[in-house]
Write an enzyme that holds these catalytic residues in place. Structure first.
Site, PDB file in Angstrom:
ATOM      1  N   HIS A 154       0.798  -1.230   0.000  1.00 51.54           N
ATOM      2  CA  HIS A 154       0.000   0.000   0.000  1.00 51.54           C
ATOM      3  C   HIS A 154       0.828   1.275   0.000  1.00 51.54           C
ATOM      4  O   HIS A 154       0.265   2.366   0.148  1.00 51.54           O
ATOM      5  CB  HIS A 154      -0.930   0.056   1.216  1.00 51.54           C
ATOM      6  CG  HIS A 154      -1.954  -1.032   1.284  1.00 51.54           C
ATOM      7  ND1 HIS A 154      -3.230  -0.888   0.803  1.00 51.54           N
ATOM      8  CD2 HIS A 154      -1.883  -2.288   1.767  1.00 51.54           C
ATOM      9  CE1 HIS A 154      -3.919  -2.013   1.014  1.00 51.54           C
ATOM     10  NE2 HIS A 154      -3.107  -2.871   1.594  1.00 51.54           N
ATOM     11  N   LYS A 198      -9.675  13.430   4.806  1.00 51.46           N
ATOM     12  CA  LYS A 198      -8.747  12.297   4.781  1.00 51.46           C
ATOM     13  C   LYS A 198      -7.754  12.491   5.904  1.00 51.46           C
ATOM     14  O   LYS A 198      -7.744  13.550   6.549  1.00 51.46           O
ATOM     15  CB  LYS A 198      -8.009  12.234   3.440  1.00 51.46           C
ATOM     16  CG  LYS A 198      -7.388  13.593   3.040  1.00 51.46           C
ATOM     17  CD  LYS A 198      -6.642  13.541   1.724  1.00 51.46           C
ATOM     18  CE  LYS A 198      -7.526  13.545   0.505  1.00 51.46           C
ATOM     19  NZ  LYS A 198      -7.539  12.299  -0.240  1.00 51.46           N
ATOM     20  N   ARG A 199      -6.914  11.472   6.196  1.00 46.90           N
ATOM     21  CA  ARG A 199      -5.880  11.648   7.205  1.00 46.90           C
ATOM     22  C   ARG A 199      -4.991  12.837   6.873  1.00 46.90           C
ATOM     23  O   ARG A 199      -4.779  13.168   5.707  1.00 46.90           O
ATOM     24  CB  ARG A 199      -5.029  10.373   7.304  1.00 46.90           C
ATOM     25  CG  ARG A 199      -5.743   9.263   8.035  1.00 46.90           C
ATOM     26  CD  ARG A 199      -6.114   9.665   9.438  1.00 46.90           C
ATOM     27  NE  ARG A 199      -4.943   9.732  10.264  1.00 46.90           N
ATOM     28  CZ  ARG A 199      -4.556   8.767  11.094  1.00 46.90           C
ATOM     29  NH1 ARG A 199      -5.270   7.689  11.237  1.00 46.90           N
ATOM     30  NH2 ARG A 199      -3.461   8.908  11.817  1.00 46.90           N
ATOM     31  N   LYS A 250      -0.298  14.373   1.319  1.00 47.35           N
ATOM     32  CA  LYS A 250      -1.656  14.627   0.810  1.00 47.35           C
ATOM     33  C   LYS A 250      -1.899  16.121   0.551  1.00 47.35           C
ATOM     34  O   LYS A 250      -2.880  16.512  -0.061  1.00 47.35           O
ATOM     35  CB  LYS A 250      -2.701  14.090   1.787  1.00 47.35           C
ATOM     36  CG  LYS A 250      -2.658  12.563   1.936  1.00 47.35           C
ATOM     37  CD  LYS A 250      -3.678  12.085   2.965  1.00 47.35           C
ATOM     38  CE  LYS A 250      -3.599  10.602   3.274  1.00 47.35           C
ATOM     39  NZ  LYS A 250      -4.178   9.734   2.226  1.00 47.35           N
ATOM     40  N   THR A 269      -9.119   5.991  -1.824  1.00 47.91           N
ATOM     41  CA  THR A 269     -10.437   5.396  -1.964  1.00 47.91           C
ATOM     42  C   THR A 269     -11.502   6.459  -1.679  1.00 47.91           C
ATOM     43  O   THR A 269     -12.625   6.356  -2.175  1.00 47.91           O
ATOM     44  CB  THR A 269     -10.620   4.200  -1.001  1.00 47.91           C
ATOM     45  OG1 THR A 269     -10.113   4.570   0.287  1.00 47.91           O
ATOM     46  CG2 THR A 269      -9.875   2.991  -1.505  1.00 47.91           C
ATOM     47  N   LYS A 325     -15.278   7.518  -3.372  1.00 46.01           N
ATOM     48  CA  LYS A 325     -16.522   7.756  -2.629  1.00 46.01           C
ATOM     49  C   LYS A 325     -17.151   9.091  -3.038  1.00 46.01           C
ATOM     50  O   LYS A 325     -18.365   9.196  -3.225  1.00 46.01           O
ATOM     51  CB  LYS A 325     -16.246   7.734  -1.121  1.00 46.01           C
ATOM     52  CG  LYS A 325     -15.861   6.345  -0.622  1.00 46.01           C
ATOM     53  CD  LYS A 325     -15.194   6.352   0.752  1.00 46.01           C
ATOM     54  CE  LYS A 325     -14.468   5.025   0.981  1.00 46.01           C
ATOM     55  NZ  LYS A 325     -13.524   5.067   2.114  1.00 46.01           N
TER      56      LYS A 325
HETATM   57  C1  26Q Z   1       2.919   1.337  10.798  1.00 46.58           C
HETATM   58  C2  26Q Z   1       3.827   1.153  11.827  1.00 46.58           C
HETATM   59  C3  26Q Z   1       3.495   1.497  13.134  1.00 46.58           C
HETATM   60  C4  26Q Z   1       2.245   2.021  13.387  1.00 46.58           C
HETATM   61  C5  26Q Z   1       1.336   2.203  12.354  1.00 46.58           C
HETATM   62  C6  26Q Z   1       1.663   1.870  11.058  1.00 46.58           C
HETATM   63  C7  26Q Z   1       0.711   2.076   9.948  1.00 46.58           C
HETATM   64  C8  26Q Z   1      -0.656   2.008  10.171  1.00 46.58           C
HETATM   65  C9  26Q Z   1      -1.551   2.227   9.124  1.00 46.58           C
HETATM   66  C10 26Q Z   1       1.150   2.334   8.670  1.00 46.58           C
HETATM   67  C11 26Q Z   1       0.260   2.550   7.641  1.00 46.58           C
HETATM   68  C12 26Q Z   1      -1.103   2.491   7.857  1.00 46.58           C
HETATM   69  C13 26Q Z   1      -2.096   2.744   6.816  1.00 46.58           C
HETATM   70  C14 26Q Z   1      -1.818   2.918   5.554  1.00 46.58           C
HETATM   71  C15 26Q Z   1      -2.861   3.238   4.576  1.00 46.58           C
HETATM   72  O1  26Q Z   1      -4.012   3.452   4.927  1.00 46.58           O
HETATM   73  N1  26Q Z   1      -2.522   3.294   3.282  1.00 46.58           N
HETATM   74  C16 26Q Z   1      -3.508   3.638   2.268  1.00 46.58           C
HETATM   75  O2  26Q Z   1      -4.083   2.446   1.788  1.00 46.58           O
HETATM   76  C17 26Q Z   1      -5.177   2.718   0.937  1.00 46.58           C
HETATM   77  C18 26Q Z   1      -5.815   1.400   0.568  1.00 46.58           C
HETATM   78  O3  26Q Z   1      -5.014   0.712  -0.352  1.00 46.58           O
HETATM   79  C19 26Q Z   1      -4.738   3.501  -0.279  1.00 46.58           C
HETATM   80  O4  26Q Z   1      -5.871   3.843  -1.024  1.00 46.58           O
HETATM   81  C20 26Q Z   1      -3.996   4.768   0.142  1.00 46.58           C
HETATM   82  O5  26Q Z   1      -3.463   5.414  -0.998  1.00 46.58           O
HETATM   83  C21 26Q Z   1      -2.885   4.416   1.122  1.00 46.58           C
HETATM   84  O6  26Q Z   1      -2.278   5.593   1.603  1.00 46.58           O
END
Ligand code: 26Q
Length: 823
Positions: free
Chosen positions: A361, A552-553, A558, A660, A664
Site C-alpha cells: 500500500h 482524509k488523514r 496529501k 479510496t 466515494k
Molecule cells: C505502521 C507502523 C506502526 C504504526 C502504524 C503503522 C501504519 C498504520 C496504518 C502504517 C500505515 C497504515 C495505513 C496505511 C494506509 O491506509 N494506506 C492507504 O491504503 C489505501 C488502501 O489501499 C490507499 O488507497 C492509500 O493510498 C494508502 O495511503
C-alpha cells in the site's frame, strides 16, 4: 422454515408487526427493560438484537455450506478493520430498514436518535482499514468463502477534539456500553508465546520458558447485499495465561500476579495511529505476532478438523497479507509446520509460497516496515532463526542465478545490514507470496520499477495490479438515500450488486428533469451537512455555496497545505477585487493527525487559524468560508461525502498509492480536482477527462525535479500571489497573538518542500478558477456530476474482490443451494 442445508429466509419475520413484536420481546428478555423504563441505549440494543436475529440463520447457513462443500477459503489478515456502524448496514442488507423504522415509531422509540447512538467500530486508521471492511462486505455479497482476521482493540482510533484550534486526542473506549454485534468464542482460544530460549532438537528447535498470552476469538457477522451470505470477522482479544502469575501468586504476592496479568493483556489494548515513519515500537510488534499466531493456529485447526495432514492445505487455504503488518505469518506458518507438525523444509516452504499473497500500500521508502534484528531475536527467537534460514536459502538461489552480482545480493536480502540490522518485512512478504499486488495501475507500475525491481528479475510472474474499490452498499445506498432513490426510479435497484449498471445514467445526463432531481438530491445532502457543521464546529455556512471538501488523514504528502495556500490567495484576491463576481465557496476540511506527527498537527492548527480570520472578516461578504470538522470517522464520512460539490485529491504525483475517498466522492456526484496520481488517473479515464479537473506535475516531472535539485524558493520569488500568501503566513497574519507560530511551516516550504507544493501551486490556482467557471453554469456542472456517477461502475469493491478471487486466491463463490422442496 427451510430445512437445514438449504437456506431460505423467512420473509414473514420481516413485517412491521413481526419486527415490533421482536423488538419489544428483545427489550424485555435480552435487555431487561420494558416500554416504561427503556432508555435510548436500551432501545438501540433491543433493535440491534432483533436485527441480529435476522441474520443468524444466514450466517449459520453460510458456515455450513463452506464446510459441506469443503470449499477453498481465503483468510484476509489485517491489523485494521474500519467497519464503522453496523446497524443500518445490516437492516439494508436484510431489506428491513423501512419496517424496522415503522416498528420503532409504533413503539414510540426515536429511530433516528437511536441509530445515531451506535458508536463507530473505529478499528483502523483510514484507507487500508476501510478497504478491509469494504472487502468483507464484497466477499459476503459475492458469496465467497472467506474470513477476516484481526485484533479486537479495546481502544480504537482516538477521538479528536479541537481546542483553541489544536487537535486534542481522547481515548476511544468504544466497548464501554457493550457491543451487541459480537459473540465471544472462548472455545476458540490459543496460546501465543513470546521470548524464552531455544534448545536444538534433531534439526528443529524446542522453544522453552516463554511468556504466554491467550488469544480469545470474538466473531461478528458481515452480511452481504440481499443476504447472499454472511462473512465472519474474527477478532482476537488478549487474556493473561494462568501460568505466568502462578509463582508470584503462590508466594502470596497477589498484587504482583495481577499486575503481570495486566501487562500481557496490553497486547490488544490500543490501535496504533498511522505514523508511517515511526518504527520499532515493541508493543506494536507484539500485536502483529499475537494476531498472526492465533489466526494461523485457528486456520490449521480448522483444516485438520476436516482433513488428515497437509497435503491439500494449499488447495483449501489462501492467506492474504494486508500490507506487511501480518508478515510474521510467514515464519509462523513455517514454525507450525516444521516444529509442531514435523514437515520437512521443502514441503513447508512450498506450501507457504502457494498459500500466501500480499498487497503493498505504499512506495515511500521511509514508510516500509522493518524491525531490528535485536528486537526480533529477543521477542521471537525461533522466528528470527527461521528468517535467517529463509534468507540464506534465498540468497543462495539468487547467487546461483546471478553469480557475479554482489550488489544485488545486498539489496535483495531480507536483512538490511547498514546501521542497526533490521528485517525488511516487504522483502519477506514478496519472497513468500505467489502474488504481490499494488492498489492502482500507476502504483503497481511504480512498485515494479522502484521498490521491488530486484524481485521482478527473480520472479516477474508474481507482480500484478488490483485497483481498489469501495462498497456501493455503504457508500451510496446507505450514505445517500436521496440520490439512491433517484437512481432507483430510473434504472431500478440492482446497481447495488452490479455497479456497472450506473452507466445507464449516461443517457440521462442531458435530460433537464433528471438534472433537476439530481440537483435537488445534492441540495438536500448539502443542507444535511450544513446542519451538522452548524452544530459542530458551530459555523453557519450557505448551502448554496460551492462545497469544496478535503476529508482524509492529515499527511504532508496529501498536501492539505496546498489547499490552504489557495484559500489564502483567494482571500487576498477577494479583498483586492471585492466587486468581482466570486463564486461563493465553503472549504471543508476533516481528518486526524497521528498524535506524534508534529507537522500534521501544526497544519490542523493553521487551518483553524485561517478559518477564524477569514470567517470573521466581513469584507469577504460571506463569499469564502473555511471549516474544520472535528473527529472524522466512517459515520461522519457518510454525511460529509454526499454533501460535497468538489473533491480535493491533490497528493504529489507518485505518493498516494490509490486513494479510496476519491472514489466515494465521485460516486456521490462530486467533481474531482486532483493530480495525476493513484486511482485519480483511472477515475479520469472512466468519467472522461472533460469531467474532472486535473492539474500539477506528473510522476516523471516530480522525479526529475527531485533529481536535479528542486528549488522551491524560485517559485516563491517568481509568483507574486504565492509570495504574498507565504509572507502573510510568515508575518503572523493568521496568528497575531503569536506571529512566529507557522515559522516551521514556512521554512519547510521554502527550504525543502519535499512534496513540491510550490511547483504545483500556480497550476492548482488556475484549475480552481476553472472550477468556478463551471460552477457558474449549473446545468453543465450537473451534467458532469451525473457523468461522474455514471462512470464509477469499475470502482465497486465487488469488481476488485472478483479479481482477487480468480487471479490471486483461486476461490469460487459458494454454490447457491436449491431450496429443499416441500419444506
Ligand atoms: C505502521 C507502523 C506502526 C504504526 C502504524 C503503522 C501504519 C498504520 C496504518 C502504517 C500505515 C497504515 C495505513 C496505511 C494506509 O491506509 N494506506 C492507504 O491504503 C489505501 C488502501 O489501499 C490507499 O488507497 C492509500 O493510498 C494508502 O495511503
Amino acid at each position: 422454515m427451510a430445512s437445514l442445508g438449504a437456506f431460505e429466509y423467512d420473509k414473514r419475520l420481516n413485517t412491521v408487526d413481526a419486527l415490533r413484536r421482536s423488538i419489544a420481546n428483545r427489550l424485555v428478555y435480552a435487555v431487561g427493560k420494558d416500554l416504561r423504563s427503556a432508555t435510548q441505549r436500551d432501545w438501540l440494543f433491543a433493535v440491534f438484537y432483533a436485527v441480529r436475529d435476522r441474520i443468524m440463520d444466514c450466517w449459520r447457513e453460510t458456515r455450513a455450506q463452506v464446510d459441506d462443500q469443503d470449499a477453498k477459503r481465503v483468510y484476509y489478515l489485517s491489523m485494521e478493520f474500519l467497519t464503522g456502524r453496523a446497524l443500518t448496514n445490516a437492516m439494508l442488507a436484510a431489506d428491513i430498514y423501512e419496517p424496522v423504522r415503522q416498528a420503532c415509531a409504533q413503539l414510540g422509540a426515536d429511530f433516528d436518535a437511536l441509530i445515531d447512538l451506535e458508536p463507530d467500530a473505529g478499528l483502523g486508521n483510514g484507507g487500508l482499514g476501510r478497504l478491509a471492511a469494504c472487502f468483507l462486505d464484497s466477499m459476503a455479497t459475492l458469496g465467497l468463502p472467506g474470513m477476516g482476521y484481526g485484533i479486537r482493540y479495546e481502544y480504537g482510533m482516538f477521538a479528536q477534539r479541537i481546542e483553541h484550534g489544536q487537535q486534542v486526542e481522547e481515548p476511544d473506549y468504544w466497548l464501554v456500553n457493550g457491543y451487541p454485534w459480537e459473540f465471544m468464542r472462548p472455545e476458540s482460544s490459543y496460546t501465543v508465546r513470546f521470548g524464552g530460549r531455544l534448545v536444538p532438537q534433531n534439526g528443529n528447535s524446542l522453544w522453552l520458558d516463554t511468556e504466554d498470552v491467550i488469544a480469545t476469538a470474538y466473531d461478528s457477522g458481515v452480511p452481504g447485499s440481499a443476504m447472499r451470505s454472511v462473512v465472519t470477522m474474527r477478532l482476537w482479544s488478549a487474556r493473561a495465561s494462568g501460568g505466568v502469575n502462578l509463582d508470584a501468586f503462590n508466594r502470596g504476592d497477589y498484587i504482583q500476579a495481577v499486575e503481570e496479568k495486566n501487562q500481557s493483556e496490553n497486547v490488544s489494548r490500543v490501535l496504533y495511529p498511522d505514523d508511517r515513519t515511526e518504527h520499532g515500537r515493541e508493543l506494536r510488534l507484539r500485536q502483529e505476532y499475537f494476531f498472526v499466531s492465533a489466526s494461523l493456529q485457528d486456520i490449521l485447526w480448522r483444516h485438520l478438523r476436516n482433513h488428515t495432514g497437509f497435503e491439500q492445505l494449499a488447495d483449501k487455504v489462501a492467506i492474504h497479507l494486508n500490507d506487511t503488518h501480518p508478515a510474521l505469518a510467514v515464519p509462523e506458518l513455517m514454525r507450525l509446520l516444521l516444529d509442531e507438525h514435523q514437515l520437512d523444509w521443502a514441503t513447508a516452504w512450498g506450501l507457504c509460497t502457494r498459500i500466501f499473497s500480499y498487497t503493498n500500500h505504499t512506495l515511500m521508502e521511509e514508510a516500509l516496515e522493518s524491525w531490528p534484528v535485536e528486537l526480533l531475536t529477543r521477542m521471537l527467537p525461533r522466528h528470527m532463526g527461521l528468517i535467517y534460514e529463509i534468507n540464506a536459502r534465498f540468497l543462495a538461489e539468487v547467487h546461483r542465478r546471478f553469480p557475479s552480482d554482489n550488489a544485488l545480493l545486498r539489496r535483495i536480502s531480507l536483512i538490511e545490514e547498514r546501521g542497526v540490522r533490521r528485517v525488511l518485512m516487504a522483502n519477506l512478504s514478496v519472497l513468500a507470496s505467489h502474488k504481490v499486488n499494488g492498489v492502482s495501475d500507476l502504483h503497481s507500475k511504480l512498485m515494479v520499477d522502484t521498490i521491488f525491481s530486484d524481485f521482478v528479475q527473480m520472479y516477474p510472474e508474481r507482480f500484478c495490479n488490483k485497483t481498489n474499490g469501495i462498497t456501493p452498499r455503504r457508500w451510496l445506498s446507505q450514505a445517500n438515500p436521496s440520490l439512491s432513490a433517484l437512481i432507483d426510479s430510473r434504472i431500478g435497484p440492482d446497481w447495488r450488486r452490479d455497479l456497472d449498471q450506473l452507466a445507464r445514467l449516461r443517457e440521462l445526463a442531458d435530460e433537464p428533469e433528471f438534472q433537476n432531481s439530481f440537483q435537488l438530491a445534492k441540495q438536500h445532502n448539502k443542507r444535511r451537512l450544513a446542519d451538522m457543521i452548524a452544530r459542530n464546529p458551530g459555523v453557519v455556512v450557505d448551502p448554496e455555496s460551492l462545497f469544496d471538501v478535503q476529508a482524509k488523514r492529515m499527511h504532508e504528502y496529501k498536501r492539505q497545505l496546498l489547499n490552504v495556500l489557495h484559500i489564502i490567495t483567494r482571500y487576498h484576491c477577494i479583498l483586492a477585487q471585492p466587486q468581482a463576481d466570486w463564486v461563493p465557496r465553503t472549504v471543508v476540511f476533516a481528518g486526524k493527525a497521528a498524535s506524534a506527527y508534529y507537522m500534521a498537527k501544526l497544519i490542523i492548527r493553521l487551518i483553524n487559524d485561517v478559518a477564524r480570520v477569514i470567517n470573521n472578516d466581513s469584507r469577504t461578504g460571506g463569499r469564502l468560508r473555511v471549516v474544520f470538522i472535528p473527529n472524522y470517522r466512517v459515520s461522519l464520512a457518510e454525511i460529509i461525502i454526499p454533501g460535497a460539490n468538489l473533491s480535493e485529491q491533490i497528493s504529489t504525483a507518485g505518493t498516494e498509492a490509490s486513494g479510496t475517498g476519491n472514489m466515494k466522492f465521485a460516486l456521490n456526484g462530486a467533481l474531482t480536482i486532483g493530480t495525476w496520481d493513484g486511482a485519480n488517473i483511472e477515475i479520469a479515464n472512466n468519467v472522461g477527462l472533460e469531467n474532472i479537473f486535473v492539474f500539477g506535475n506528473r510522476t516523471e516531472k516530480v522525479a526529475e525535479l527531485r533529481g536535479y535539485g528542486y528549488r522551491p524558493r524560485d517559485y516563491y520569488e517568481d509568483n507574486f500571489e504565492l509570495k504574498c500568501a507565504i509572507d502573510r503566513l510568515a508575518e503572523g497574519a493568521f496568528s497575531p497573538e503569536e506571529p512566529d507560530r507557522y515559522r516551521d511551516v514556512v521554512n519547510a516550504l521554502l527550504e525543502s518542500d519535499h512534496y513540491q507544493l510550490l511547483a504545483d501551486y500556480a497550476d492548482y490556482c488556475d484549475c480552481q478558477d476553472k472550477v468556478d467557471d463551471l460552477y457558474r453554469r449549473p446545468a453543465a456542472w450537473t451534467r458532469s456530476a451525473i457523468l461522474n456517477v455514471a462512470g464509477m461502475g469499475a470502482f465497486s469493491s465487488d469488481r476488485t474482490i472478483r479479481e482477487y478471487a480468480s487471479e490471486i486466491w483461486g476461490v469460487q463463490p459458494l454454490a447457491v443451494p436449491q431450496p429443499a422442496s416441500g419444506s
